[in-house]
Design a protein around this motif. Sequence first.
Motif, PDB file in Angstrom:
ATOM      1  N   LEU A  53       0.823  -1.208   0.000  1.00 40.86           N
ATOM      2  CA  LEU A  53       0.000   0.000   0.000  1.00 40.86           C
ATOM      3  C   LEU A  53       0.861   1.264   0.000  1.00 40.86           C
ATOM      4  N   THR A  59      -2.787   5.944  -0.239  1.00 46.65           N
ATOM      5  CA  THR A  59      -3.530   6.981   0.484  1.00 46.65           C
ATOM      6  C   THR A  59      -3.080   8.392   0.104  1.00 46.65           C
ATOM      7  N   ILE A  62      -5.995  10.754  -0.016  1.00 42.05           N
ATOM      8  CA  ILE A  62      -6.957  10.645   1.081  1.00 42.05           C
ATOM      9  C   ILE A  62      -6.926  11.884   1.962  1.00 42.05           C
ATOM     10  N   THR A  68     -14.398   5.764   1.940  1.00 43.03           N
ATOM     11  CA  THR A  68     -13.630   4.940   1.005  1.00 43.03           C
ATOM     12  C   THR A  68     -14.270   3.566   0.865  1.00 43.03           C
ATOM     13  N   TYR A  94      -4.838   0.443   7.422  1.00 46.73           N
ATOM     14  CA  TYR A  94      -3.969   1.397   6.718  1.00 46.73           C
ATOM     15  C   TYR A  94      -4.763   2.630   6.289  1.00 46.73           C
ATOM     16  N   TYR A  95      -5.948   2.415   5.746  1.00 49.48           N
ATOM     17  CA  TYR A  95      -6.770   3.542   5.312  1.00 49.48           C
ATOM     18  C   TYR A  95      -7.295   4.345   6.500  1.00 49.48           C
ATOM     19  N   LYS A  96      -7.638   3.662   7.578  1.00 51.24           N
ATOM     20  CA  LYS A  96      -8.115   4.376   8.762  1.00 51.24           C
ATOM     21  C   LYS A  96      -7.005   5.245   9.353  1.00 51.24           C
ATOM     22  N   ALA A 100      -9.077   8.042   6.521  1.00 43.77           N
ATOM     23  CA  ALA A 100     -10.256   7.647   5.761  1.00 43.77           C
ATOM     24  C   ALA A 100     -11.267   6.928   6.647  1.00 43.77           C
ATOM     25  N   PRO A 102     -13.182   3.798   5.840  1.00 42.81           N
ATOM     26  CA  PRO A 102     -13.433   2.725   4.874  1.00 42.81           C
ATOM     27  C   PRO A 102     -14.672   1.910   5.223  1.00 42.81           C
ATOM     28  N   HIS A 177     -13.585   7.604  -2.514  1.00 40.87           N
ATOM     29  CA  HIS A 177     -12.522   6.796  -3.118  1.00 40.87           C
ATOM     30  C   HIS A 177     -12.999   5.354  -3.293  1.00 40.87           C
ATOM     31  N   VAL A 179     -11.452   1.337  -3.721  1.00 40.52           N
ATOM     32  CA  VAL A 179     -10.384   0.331  -3.719  1.00 40.52           C
ATOM     33  C   VAL A 179     -11.046  -1.002  -4.050  1.00 40.52           C
TER      34      VAL A 179
END
Length: 401
Positions: A53, A59, A62, A68, A94-96, A100, A102, A177, A179
């Motif tokens: 990632l 990100t 982001i 997301t 990872y997104y949090k 983000a 998600p 976004h 993914v």
Amino acid sequence: MHHRAIRSIGCLYHKIDGSFHVFPEVIMSSKVYFWNMRASIKAPFNNRIRKILKTTKATEHIASGDLTALKVHFGELGNTTFLRPIWLKPIISYYKKAGAKPFLTDTSTLYTGERGNAPDHQMCAALNGFDPLLLGAPVIIADGLRGESEVIVNSEPHKNSHFKQTYIASDIARADHLVAISHFKGHGLAGYGGALKNIGMGCASKRGKMQQHCTSGPKGNVHKCVGCGLCMELCQHGALSLDSNKKIQVDDQLCVGCGACLLACKTGALQVNWETGIQEFLEKMMEYALAVLKTKKSPSLFINFAINITPECDCLSWSDAPICPDLGIFASADPVALDQACIDMADQAPIIPSAMHKLPENYRVGECKFTAIHDKVPKDMGLDYAEKIGLGSRKYQLIYI
């Protein structure tokens, strides 16, 4: 991280023993990142996923609070080779961490099963292990209660294009976004299922799926019809009626293909009319994939888990033996290049003995496994058309992580 391979259309420069050759004449290519699933105490699964990632700059666009959509397939009940929920946890984290919000998402199916409406679909996801409290992200069925919540996306007409408008699941279209996290495997109609099918078919509302699959409205089976009229109550376009024997009739001229009646019918008297030829179906699906990406201001990310590569889709209520060994995890901003890389590596991989019966006797490693199994599918499996309409490039540079 090492640059490992470059592919030109129709050629793969990746050997089974792990060695690669770079051919300098290929200059236009997309980057596809690859991890072969090797791990150690110093580099466990979660660390490797985070590295993928980070390398793909997942990100980069982001902002705090961005919604997301993590588009996945929750698997039909009884299927055992869909994406393991635990694999998604480091992606969610990872997104949090980047700020983000998600959410895991999919859309309703056209056919009658465990995922035809939002309540059944969410229960199916829960039973298959997609627990929001354990994974840290909610499960949202993106096209609403009955598959009718959609956003109309105008297509970019080109020569021989099939659509002027497409119907995309509203919560995916409205997310900041996207993914797409896909289980790479075979598919009876498309040949294979990867990133492009996950977004093209998987992000469409019921009406969008009907558009791709059918050239007309649903078929009526008078032998199963009990004349209850539930489908007629749900049809907002007057396309359904009962004949003098109180059996269902479908007026194709009035039907808009929304698919709502399929869910209303409890006896199977209304069925999907699978008339569209495979080439046309693939082209329609690619146009839908392009429409989905049009809803996003920033680039989307595509991740393929080429693990448990079964000959059929996770939509089935059972899983056959894989056709080749696990390959690994691929990621790219280009879904065409990503799917092509997975197909190429699967073609070069040895056959698992338990899957020999699926392939023709004259099959040789290096030939396409998916079109050998599903021999009615075009050799390019729609990727030529995807490239032609600007979805991505079939040329790629494979970068080993």
